[in-house]
Design an enzyme around this catalytic site. Structure first.
Site, PDB file in Angstrom:
ATOM      1  CD  GLU A   1      40.628  97.772  61.229  1.00 27.57           C
ATOM      2  OE1 GLU A   1      41.152  96.898  61.907  1.00 27.57           O
ATOM      3  OE2 GLU A   1      39.549  97.621  60.626  1.00 27.57           O
TER       4      GLU A   1
ATOM      5  CD  GLU B   1      38.685  97.188  56.693  1.00 27.37           C
ATOM      6  OE1 GLU B   1      38.248  96.446  57.588  1.00 27.37           O
ATOM      7  OE2 GLU B   1      39.882  97.496  56.589  1.00 27.37           O
TER       8      GLU B   1
END
Ligand code: BMA
Length: 851
Positions: A469, A566
């Site tokens: 991320e 995710e």
């Protein structure tokens, strides 16, 4: 050599040692190599000497303090906060050992640390041999001339990881490297991005803050005269134009002096053998060889779980000097190819994003893996195996080893190889910016080289990914970086992940793809200078998507992404998991304990909000019952939410709708837990399956019926991961909430469902369906459905609610009684019976003998 204290001493008549890797086997050679294990009992003292205790190596300070009774279970109630002091102290590990004359007269003696957590000075006999700063590296030093007769003292002095990180932050005064600290709700420590250790050890949104300190892996001495083999890696590569396999073999060798020799590589099962003349230069060198596989041999391929077997081959490596064996080892080899396909798609802007294994597109089904314990030394092989077996039992074929944890131990990857679990392997950087000072880059470079060399022989690893991320954090400005300073951060990002990590991986491993981040737009991010304007763009790469507010039963709320790496929802673990780490006063949803364990802002409220959309929330007047009912309803909510989302991704694999689709991966967040607390996991700490994991067994099934409504019309898709084509019909059964006997059953005509696809096979407006069935409304009935062909039912039975269960009419208390069958008493009965029979026969024999 005399064993001293608890140090284990072993002497092998071999010329090499293998630090790690997929290796087996030793054999005798000209040169007796010696290994002295320095693992076992050490002495541990704190900074001012007020605490002194025995400590196990491998281990960590927290484990030692607990084992010696200085502290209680760190997971009990609020102990994570009570024991915060441990990570603020400096700690020293000491051991003494003797080194025999025989050992000291070897040409080279190496002191090897397989893992040092983290910032330490290593002293041997009062001389500093090294300073460490990275828990993800191994360290080894030449120490022959420092060893003496009699007692030798080895001391490792650790700095507090928290204070070290804070010092490094202070020294970095030119500009911020955010985030400074985790959110308060995590009760964690600051500046973890300044220290190369497990990033979640300073706290995470599912985990406690236990910044560990210690020798977390083995320590030993290695002594040899000629050379030793540190590591062997074998990477199969396929040349499609020649239809030929070759195996790239690398030997990491430490040689005392220039050594000429002959290396023989062979895989007997494939009738392939080659010999090479070689020269090992002094010091540590990497020596590469290529074994061409005999084209007339049939190579059996390694397949992901559900797509085929995982056949293993054995590579034998022999090294000879003047006819004497100087090295000899075996290594496992599995053959498979992997491609990450990013190419234009008809009727869709952007690029595809899917994996082709052995030329076959494979939908990745699975989850994300986090560290399975705060104290890695307490993670047993049995627990590891059980978690991975649970993944396979739920028909998963992939796990992502998330970048805020640790590069897992060899056993993890070996089990994944054996079970056919594909691993998406992140490098250990997560949710932060990172410094790029020379010493930081240097230690990361060494970490990446070592980890790639250690892991690249594993077929299970199908991709490397630079970080978790961090592209998204930069692109969508998580840390409020002023526009004028953005170029600085972009430059640091490219320096670390592209110019260093990616460059090393491309040099070390040509057998699998590399992505800079997750989520990312992949090739598109690269085009945009490695940080895309929107790394969450569903037309490219992978996405992470979380929404706790929107109704999770409505598939329209999910992005139709190319690859969902995710997504997820929190739930609480069951009472039996929480009970041992809590006391009676904690057992309410509003207790201090309940909010203490929740590390995600508003997490407890979000769960109830989501559950309340479709279920009556528990309202028993019995406090304990209300608490356990609430834990339960959070699991029901989580299971249903992740099911809906996963089924949406699986059924989106063959379609492009409004330019989006061709989804080829669903890895929900997260598989496992680090402690007993609410989280996104499907398996509780301790191994118990949450309801979600049972649901996963169905929603990841190879053949799956998926039902959903669009515009009040019911659709049923057949999803198939099989290689062969099927002809399937949907069978829909309508039940009233009041009755176990069906109201009516409908069957569609059989339609072709090609292997590896999702196809619509049933479509009917709900109103018409209910009218045709009679006696049913949306509130009084629900549906189950399954797929069948001429040989019977294919895949599990699924369900579809026509209203929220809280609005259902006629739903009744089931009045189910559960009775425990006490198997143990049966066992006792058998034991008694056995003893009785035994005694009876003995007496009978005696009597017969006497008579
Ligand atoms: C993801 C992960 C983790 C986090 C999870 C749940 O983005 O990468 O950082 O634990 O979300 O919030």
């Amino acid at each position: 050599m005399t064993p001293r204290g608890n140090s284990r001493v072993c002497v092998f008549a071999v010329s090499f040692c293998l630090f790690s890797g997929v290796l087996t086997g030793f054999s005798s050679v000209t040169d007796r190599r010696q290994t002295v294990s320095l693992s076992g009992k050490w002495r541990l003292t704190n900074g001012n000497g007020s605490v002194s205790l025995p400590a196990e190596v491998p281990g960590c300070v927290h484990s030692a303090l607990q084992q010696q009774g200085y502290i209680q279970d760190p997971y009990f109630r609020f102990n994570d906060v009570s024991y915060r002091w441990i990570a603020f102290d400096n700690w020293t590990y000491t051991t003494t050992f003797t080194a025999s004359t025989q050992l000291r007269t070897k040409q080279k003696v190496q002191l090897v640390f397989d893992g040092v957590d983290t910032v330490a000075t290593i002293w041997l006999n009062e001389i500093i041999v090294w300073k460490t700063d990275n828990m993800f590296r191994t360290y080894d030093f030449s120490v022959r001339d420092l060893l003496k007769d009699g007692d030798n003292e080895l001391r490792v002095s650790f700095l507090s990881p928290v204070l070290y990180a804070s010092e490094r932050r202070k020294a970095h005064s030119a500009y911020r490297v955010p985030p400074e600290c985790p959110p308060d709700v995590q009760k964690g420590e600051c500046h973890v991005n300044f220290i190369r250790k497990e990033q979640s050890s300073f706290s995470w949104d599912w985990g406690p803050s236990f910044p560990t300190t210690g020798l977390w892996k083995d320590v030993r001495l290695e002594a040899f005269d000629v050379l030793q083999l540190l590591q062997v890696s074998s990477v199969p590569l396929y040349n499609s134009s020649l239809s030929q396999w070759r195996v790239q073999v690398e030997l990491l060798v430490d040689a005392v002096q220039t050594t000429n020799g002959r290396i023989t590589l062979s895989i007997a099962e494939l009738d392939s053998e080659q010999t090479f003349q070689t020269q090992f230069l002094p010091g540590k060198t990497k020596n590469s060889f290529t074994l061409h596989i005999n084209t007339s041999s049939q190579v059996k391929l390694w397949w992901p779980n559900g797509h085929g077997d995982q056949p293993v081959y054995h590579l034998a490596v022999g090294g000879f000097q003047d006819g004497f064996l100087i090295l000899n080892t075996k290594s496992k080899v599995y053959f498979r190819t992997v491609e990450l396909v990013q190419e234009p798609i008809v009727a869709s802007p952007g690029l595809s994003f899917y994996f082709r294994i052995n030329g076959k597109p494979v939908f990745l089904k699975g989850s994300n893996w986090i560290p399975a314990h705060s104290f890695q030394d307490q993670l047993t092989p049995a627990v590891l195996r059980n978690l991975l077996q649970s993944a396979v039992d739920a028909s998963m074929n992939a796990l992502r080893v998330w970048g805020g944890g640790v590069y897992e131990q060899d056993l993890f990857y070996s089990i994944c190889d054996e079970m056919g679990i594909m691993v998406w392997q992140d490098f250990m950087f997560a949710c932060a910016m990172y410094p790029t000072e020379d010493d930081f880059i240097q230690t990361v470079r060494e970490e990446v080289i070592q980890q790639v060399q250690r892991l690249k022989s594993h077929p299970s690893i199908i991709i490397w990914s630079g970080n978790n991320e961090n592209e998204a954090a930069l692109a969508t400005d998580w840390f409020s970086i002023p526009v004028s300073q953005r170029p600085l951060y972009l430059k640091d990002y490219v320096t670390l992940y592209v110019n260093n990590i990616r460059a090393i991986v491309q040099e070390e491993d040509q057998s699998r793809p590399f992505l800079v981040s997750s989520p990312t737009n992949g090739a598109e991010s690269e085009q945009e200078g490695w940080v895309a304007a929107n790394p969450y763009d569903p037309h490219y790469g992978d996405t992470h998507f979380y929404s706790y507010i929107l109704d999770c039963w409505d598939w329209r709320n999910f992005p139709r992404t190319r690859f969902a790496s995710e997504y997820g929802f929190q739930s609480w673990p069951s009472f039996s998991t929480l009970q041992p780490v809590s006391i009676k006063e904690d057992w309410s949803y509003t207790s201090n304990f309940t909010s203490h364990r929740q590390h995600h802002e508003n997490g407890n409220q979000q769960m109830l909000l989501q559950a309340g959309l479709h279920f009556h929330l528990p309202n028993s007047t019995d406090n304990l019952k209300r608490f356990t009912d609430t834990l339960y309803i959070t699991q029901v909510m989580q299971a249903q939410c992740v099911k809906t989302q996963t089924e949406f991704y699986r059924r989106s694999q063959s379609e492009i709708i409004e330019g989006k689709g061709h989804t080829m991966g669903a890895l929900y967040w997260q598989l496992n837990d680090i402690w007993q607390a609410p989280s996104w996991s499907s398996i509780e700490f301790g191994g118990k399956w949450k309801m979600l994991h049972y649901f996963a067994q169905s929603f990841f099934a190879a053949v799956l019926p998926v039902g959903f409504e669009d515009d009040d019309t019911l659709f049923i898709y057949a999803v198939s991961d099989l290689s062969r084509d099927l002809k399937l019909r949907a069978v829909v059964t309508v039940y009233s909430w009041t009755d176990l006997d069906p109201v009516c059953t409908l069957k569609s005509d059989p339609l072709p469902v090609p292997g590896g696809s999702a196809a619509a096979i049933f479509k009917q407006p709900v109103a018409a369906l209910l009218a045709g069935c009679g006696r049913c409304t949306r509130l009084t009935c629900l549906l189950t459905f399954h797929l069948e062909d001429s040989s019977g039912q294919q895949g599990p039975t699924n369900h579809h609610f026509l209203c929220s269960p809280k609005d259902a009419q006629g739903l009744q208390r089931p009045n189910i009684t559960v009775r425990h069958i006490v198997a143990i008493s049966l066992i006792y009965l058998f034991i008694y019976l056995f003893i009785y029979l035994f005694i009876y026969t003995e007496i009978k024999h005696c009597m017969e003998a006497v008579m």
